[in-house]
Design a protein around this motif. Structure first.
Motif, PDB file in Angstrom:
ATOM      1  N   HIS A  98      -0.304  -5.132  -4.200  1.00  0.00           N
ATOM      2  CA  HIS A  98       0.927  -5.806  -4.601  1.00  0.00           C
ATOM      3  C   HIS A  98       1.713  -6.210  -3.368  1.00  0.00           C
ATOM      4  CE1 HIS A  98       4.899  -6.454  -6.403  1.00  0.00           C
ATOM      5  NE2 HIS A  98       4.246  -6.645  -7.558  1.00  0.00           N
ATOM      6  N   VAL A  99       2.358  -7.376  -3.445  1.00  0.00           N
ATOM      7  CA  VAL A  99       3.083  -7.903  -2.292  1.00  0.00           C
ATOM      8  C   VAL A  99       4.118  -6.904  -1.777  1.00  0.00           C
ATOM      9  CG1 VAL A  99       4.723  -9.140  -3.799  1.00  0.00           C
ATOM     10  CG2 VAL A  99       4.432  -9.852  -1.407  1.00  0.00           C
ATOM     11  N   ASP A 100       4.798  -6.208  -2.672  1.00  0.00           N
ATOM     12  CA  ASP A 100       5.824  -5.252  -2.242  1.00  0.00           C
ATOM     13  C   ASP A 100       5.210  -4.046  -1.534  1.00  0.00           C
ATOM     14  OD1 ASP A 100       7.772  -6.886  -3.329  1.00  0.00           O
ATOM     15  OD2 ASP A 100       7.860  -5.788  -5.238  1.00  0.00           O
ATOM     16  N   VAL A 101       4.041  -3.627  -2.017  1.00  0.00           N
ATOM     17  CA  VAL A 101       3.358  -2.481  -1.419  1.00  0.00           C
ATOM     18  C   VAL A 101       2.932  -2.808   0.012  1.00  0.00           C
ATOM     19  CG1 VAL A 101       1.271  -1.046  -1.528  1.00  0.00           C
ATOM     20  CG2 VAL A 101       2.586  -1.508  -3.609  1.00  0.00           C
ATOM     21  N   TYR A 102       2.303  -3.981   0.180  1.00  0.00           N
ATOM     22  CA  TYR A 102       1.830  -4.320   1.529  1.00  0.00           C
ATOM     23  C   TYR A 102       3.001  -4.632   2.458  1.00  0.00           C
ATOM     24  CZ  TYR A 102      -1.115  -5.828   5.308  1.00  0.00           C
ATOM     25  OH  TYR A 102      -1.721  -5.914   6.544  1.00  0.00           O
ATOM     26  N   TYR A 103       4.053  -5.274   1.922  1.00  0.00           N
ATOM     27  CA  TYR A 103       5.212  -5.557   2.775  1.00  0.00           C
ATOM     28  C   TYR A 103       5.841  -4.250   3.259  1.00  0.00           C
ATOM     29  CZ  TYR A 103       9.764  -6.754   4.542  1.00  0.00           C
ATOM     30  OH  TYR A 103      10.857  -6.843   5.364  1.00  0.00           O
ATOM     31  N   LYS A 104       5.989  -3.282   2.368  1.00  0.00           N
ATOM     32  CA  LYS A 104       6.581  -1.999   2.752  1.00  0.00           C
ATOM     33  C   LYS A 104       5.749  -1.330   3.845  1.00  0.00           C
ATOM     34  CE  LYS A 104       8.124   2.428   0.807  1.00  0.00           C
ATOM     35  NZ  LYS A 104       8.208   3.259  -0.426  1.00  0.00           N
ATOM     36  N   PHE A 105       4.427  -1.379   3.700  1.00  0.00           N
ATOM     37  CA  PHE A 105       3.507  -0.822   4.693  1.00  0.00           C
ATOM     38  C   PHE A 105       3.672  -1.534   6.039  1.00  0.00           C
ATOM     39  CE2 PHE A 105      -0.628  -1.617   6.765  1.00  0.00           C
ATOM     40  CZ  PHE A 105      -1.000  -0.325   7.123  1.00  0.00           C
ATOM     41  N   ALA A 106       3.630  -2.883   5.996  1.00  0.00           N
ATOM     42  CA  ALA A 106       3.719  -3.665   7.229  1.00  0.00           C
ATOM     43  C   ALA A 106       5.080  -3.493   7.907  1.00  0.00           C
ATOM     44  CB  ALA A 106       3.458  -5.137   6.924  1.00  0.00           C
ATOM     45  N   GLN A 107       6.135  -3.531   7.124  1.00  0.00           N
ATOM     46  CA  GLN A 107       7.480  -3.400   7.671  1.00  0.00           C
ATOM     47  C   GLN A 107       7.702  -2.018   8.296  1.00  0.00           C
ATOM     48  OE1 GLN A 107       9.840  -4.894   8.762  1.00  0.00           O
ATOM     49  NE2 GLN A 107      11.854  -4.069   8.238  1.00  0.00           N
ATOM     50  N   SER A 108       7.134  -0.986   7.662  1.00  0.00           N
ATOM     51  CA  SER A 108       7.331   0.365   8.196  1.00  0.00           C
ATOM     52  C   SER A 108       6.693   0.503   9.578  1.00  0.00           C
ATOM     53  CB  SER A 108       6.752   1.416   7.242  1.00  0.00           C
ATOM     54  OG  SER A 108       5.342   1.336   7.181  1.00  0.00           O
ATOM     55  N   TRP A 109       5.524  -0.129   9.746  1.00  0.00           N
ATOM     56  CA  TRP A 109       4.878  -0.055  11.058  1.00  0.00           C
ATOM     57  C   TRP A 109       5.580  -0.953  12.076  1.00  0.00           C
ATOM     58  CZ3 TRP A 109       2.446   3.752  12.806  1.00  0.00           C
ATOM     59  CH2 TRP A 109       1.623   4.534  11.988  1.00  0.00           C
ATOM     60  N   MET A 110       6.082  -2.078  11.640  1.00  0.00           N
ATOM     61  CA  MET A 110       6.875  -2.912  12.542  1.00  0.00           C
ATOM     62  C   MET A 110       8.103  -2.130  13.034  1.00  0.00           C
ATOM     63  SD  MET A 110       5.816  -5.976  13.307  1.00  0.00           S
ATOM     64  CE  MET A 110       4.860  -7.398  12.802  1.00  0.00           C
ATOM     65  N   GLN A 111       8.787  -1.492  12.115  1.00  0.00           N
ATOM     66  CA  GLN A 111       9.968  -0.727  12.486  1.00  0.00           C
ATOM     67  C   GLN A 111       9.625   0.430  13.414  1.00  0.00           C
ATOM     68  OE1 GLN A 111      11.662   0.335   8.642  1.00  0.00           O
ATOM     69  NE2 GLN A 111      13.212  -1.267   8.831  1.00  0.00           N
ATOM     70  N   HIS A 112       8.450   1.013  13.210  1.00  0.00           N
ATOM     71  CA  HIS A 112       8.005   2.115  14.064  1.00  0.00           C
ATOM     72  C   HIS A 112       7.925   1.673  15.526  1.00  0.00           C
ATOM     73  CE1 HIS A 112       5.989   5.992  14.686  1.00  0.00           C
ATOM     74  NE2 HIS A 112       5.160   5.358  15.497  1.00  0.00           N
ATOM     75  N   TYR A 113       7.654   0.391  15.723  1.00  0.00           N
ATOM     76  CA  TYR A 113       7.564  -0.160  17.084  1.00  0.00           C
ATOM     77  C   TYR A 113       8.788  -1.027  17.424  1.00  0.00           C
ATOM     78  CZ  TYR A 113       2.704   1.424  17.253  1.00  0.00           C
ATOM     79  OH  TYR A 113       1.545   2.201  17.260  1.00  0.00           O
ATOM     80  N   ASP A 114       9.892  -0.795  16.709  1.00  0.00           N
ATOM     81  CA  ASP A 114      11.155  -1.489  16.963  1.00  0.00           C
ATOM     82  C   ASP A 114      11.028  -3.000  16.757  1.00  0.00           C
ATOM     83  OD1 ASP A 114      13.868  -1.609  17.587  1.00  0.00           O
ATOM     84  OD2 ASP A 114      13.481  -1.964  19.725  1.00  0.00           O
TER      85      ASP A 114
END
Length: 387
Positions: free
Chosen positions: A227-243
């Protein structure tokens, strides 16, 4: 974090657990089936993550600690001899890294391949020097492998990926290979199976047609896009992990463009992650640049694939690519709209394109199997018509 990666969006090799996105329900369902004497058919379009899901399942503690697991990729096989060779090599290689006693037991059990094994003079371990031509009796070799798995003290799970390939084997014209495998598999109690594949119409016929040997022998799991929301949450969390920050609107645009295809989304994020610096936003402009490069890279491979097609086959493929999901492809209206020479030429073109796995059929709906191929084709047509 242990074993922290430079890029959290993995596109090559196995995906470490923290970097694997969701699929919790599918993982639970498959594990429940294969650990309770069930078999499962795992079906989805190409690049949706079937093989990665299977390998993810094989790494789960309740599986890796209690089962022998074997992942057998049949994509490039075309005969029962190649099936036996590929299967035997996977089993041998897996045991070589796991259990010396089991490995030697397997070598003794494979009497039909006795001349192809040796022993390393230093380690004392068996060596596997099998050449395709030495598989003289593939039916017996397959039987011996399954017999060994059945008698193993450890229960086994075997995944045959792209299992639909056997329906097109040279020696399966009358279903002989399917019948042979079914006759062996139906009696096994120590081995359970994941039959994975991307050609829905072939797998459906194999497992859900009463006339076929594998009829009603496994449960079905259709692997849908994340689901788009599931993958976005995953991708965004890793982006945030690297600022870094991922623009949700830009991401959704490319999620829709790529039909939610897991591999291509992962590659898009992998490349965008490199170009998005700490403190920056991964926005539409950055994703546009990234996608354009992906499209250019894919174009060369697609051009090579298209070069093997006749003019009529290209016409049929281009027509379906432009439609996205095409129905009533043999109707007079469709033939006229896309300037195809005749219904008969369309029929023969469709048959060949399906055989080459350029097209996927779901009921009466046709689509290009690979979304990146479809996008390359439509992009090429748009460029030509704008000249």
């Amino acid at each position: 974090m242990k074993d922290k990666l430079n890029n959290p969006f993995v596109i090559i090799g196995d995906i470490p657990e923290p970097y694997f996105c969701d699929r919790n329900k599918e993982t639970e369902l498959i594990i429940r089936s294969v650990t309770n004497e069930g078999n499962i058919v795992l079906m989805s379009p190409r690049r949706m993550g079937k093989s990665r899901l299977v390998k993810h399942i094989f790494k789960q503690q309740q599986i890796k600690e209690h089962y022998l697991t074997f992942y057998v990729d049949l994509l490039h096989t075309s005969s029962i001899k190649e099936f036996a060779y590929t299967f035997g090599k996977v089993v041998f290689d897996q045991l070589k890294t796991r259990n010396e006693k089991m490995l030697k037991s397997l070598v003794l059990a494979l009497k039909s391949l006795a001349g192809t094994f040796g022993f390393d003079p230093i380690t004392g371990l068996p060596t596997f020097t099998l050449e395709m031509g030495r598989v003289q009796s593939p039916e017996y070799t397959i039987q011996e492998i399954f017999s060994w798995l059945e008698l193993s003290n450890t229960p086994c799970i075997v995944c045959f990926d792209e299992f639909q390939r056997i329906s097109n084997y040279q020696d399966n014209k009358h279903g002989e290979v399917e019948a042979l495998l079914r006759s062996i598999i139906q009696h096994l109690r120590n081995v359970n199976f994941i039959f994975s594949g991307s050609e829905r119409h072939l797998l459906s016929e194999m497992f859900f047609s009463a006339a076929k040997p594998f009829y009603n022998s496994a449960d079905l799991l259709n692997l849908q896009p994340l689901h788009v929301d599931v993958y976005y949450k995953f991708a965004q969390s890793w982006m945030q992990h690297y600022d870094k920050t991922l623009d949700p609107v830009a991401f959704k645009y490319y999620y829709d463009t790529l039909d939610g295809t897991t591999y291509y989304l992962q590659k898009l994020m992998h490349e965008a992650f490199i170009d998005c610096h700490s403190g920056d936003v991964c926005d539409r402009e950055l994703l546009d640049r990234t996608f354009e490069i992906m499209l250019e890279e894919a174009q060369e491979n697609v051009s090579k694939l298209l070069s093997i097609l006749t003019e009529q086959q290209k016409c049929a493929l281009y027509a379906i690519a432009l439609e996205g999901k095409a129905e009533k492809v043999l109707s007079a209206a469709f033939i006229k709209k896309h300037a195809i020479s005749s219904t008969s030429s369309m029929q023969s073109a469709l048959k060949k394109l399906i055989e080459l796995e350029f097209l996927t059929v779901n009921g009466n709906t046709y689509c290009v199997s690979d979304v990146m191929m479809r996008l390359c084709i439509t992009n090429r047509i748009l460029r030509l018509t704008s000249i």
